[in-house]
Design a protein around this motif. Structure first.
Motif, PDB file in Angstrom:
ATOM      1  N   PHE A  69      -4.723   0.669  -2.416  1.00 21.25           N
ATOM      2  CA  PHE A  69      -5.773   0.754  -1.406  1.00 21.25           C
ATOM      3  C   PHE A  69      -6.612  -0.513  -1.380  1.00 21.25           C
ATOM      4  N   LEU A  88       1.174   3.843  -2.956  1.00 20.41           N
ATOM      5  CA  LEU A  88       0.747   5.204  -2.628  1.00 20.41           C
ATOM      6  C   LEU A  88       1.836   6.205  -2.982  1.00 20.41           C
ATOM      7  N   LEU A  99      -4.699  -3.300   0.255  1.00 23.13           N
ATOM      8  CA  LEU A  99      -4.740  -3.154   1.714  1.00 23.13           C
ATOM      9  C   LEU A  99      -6.082  -3.631   2.255  1.00 23.13           C
ATOM     10  N   LEU A 100      -7.176  -3.232   1.622  1.00 25.10           N
ATOM     11  CA  LEU A 100      -8.503  -3.685   2.051  1.00 25.10           C
ATOM     12  C   LEU A 100      -8.636  -5.198   1.926  1.00 25.10           C
ATOM     13  N   PHE A 134       0.828  -1.199   0.000  1.00 21.91           N
ATOM     14  CA  PHE A 134       0.000   0.000   0.000  1.00 21.91           C
ATOM     15  C   PHE A 134       0.864   1.252   0.000  1.00 21.91           C
ATOM     16  N   ILE A 180      -2.607   4.126  -6.916  1.00 21.81           N
ATOM     17  CA  ILE A 180      -3.170   4.398  -5.584  1.00 21.81           C
ATOM     18  C   ILE A 180      -4.391   3.523  -5.321  1.00 21.81           C
ATOM     19  N   VAL A 181      -5.290   3.429  -6.288  1.00 16.51           N
ATOM     20  CA  VAL A 181      -6.500   2.617  -6.107  1.00 16.51           C
ATOM     21  C   VAL A 181      -6.141   1.147  -5.911  1.00 16.51           C
TER      22      VAL A 181
END
Length: 109
Positions: free
Chosen positions: A65, A8, A68-69, A4, A61-62
């Motif tokens: 993310f 990022l 990570l989720l 992540f 970035i998406v």
């Protein structure tokens, strides 16, 4: 978690470089591209290249993310969706960059 932060950081870097390009600052591009673009086409060329680079950054970035989720929620499907965003962002961004190079430089190389 590391994925992540790496995605990022790379995504933010791409977005910043893209914003600079959209404003006409082509210093991040190869000297070949800077020399071959006429002064009147500098801003439109920078906008197209910048938008392509921003799309790549957003995809990074998406995808980070969603990775990570995926780890936090233990939903592996989110990882695949994130990879779709990553691949889609790269493809759209690179196609847009190549289009700008072909249109304003009369070639990629």
């Amino acid at each position: 978690m590391v994925e992540f932060f790496v995605s990022l950081a790379l995504g933010i870097f791409c977005i910043v470089m893209g914003v600079l390009n959209t404003r006409g600052n082509l210093s991040s591009l190869h000297v070949y591209h800077r020399k071959r673009v006429t002064e009147e086409n500098r801003l439109p060329f920078g906008r197209l290249v910048g938008i392509g680079t921003i799309i790549i950054g957003v995809g990074l970035i998406v995808s980070g993310f969603l990775a990570l989720l995926s780890n936090v929620l233990e939903m592996p499907i989110l990882l695949f969706v994130g990879m779709g965003f990553l691949i889609g962002g790269f493809v759209v961004g690179i196609v847009l960059n190549f289009y700008a190079m072909i249109k304003y430089n009369k070639g990629i190389f």
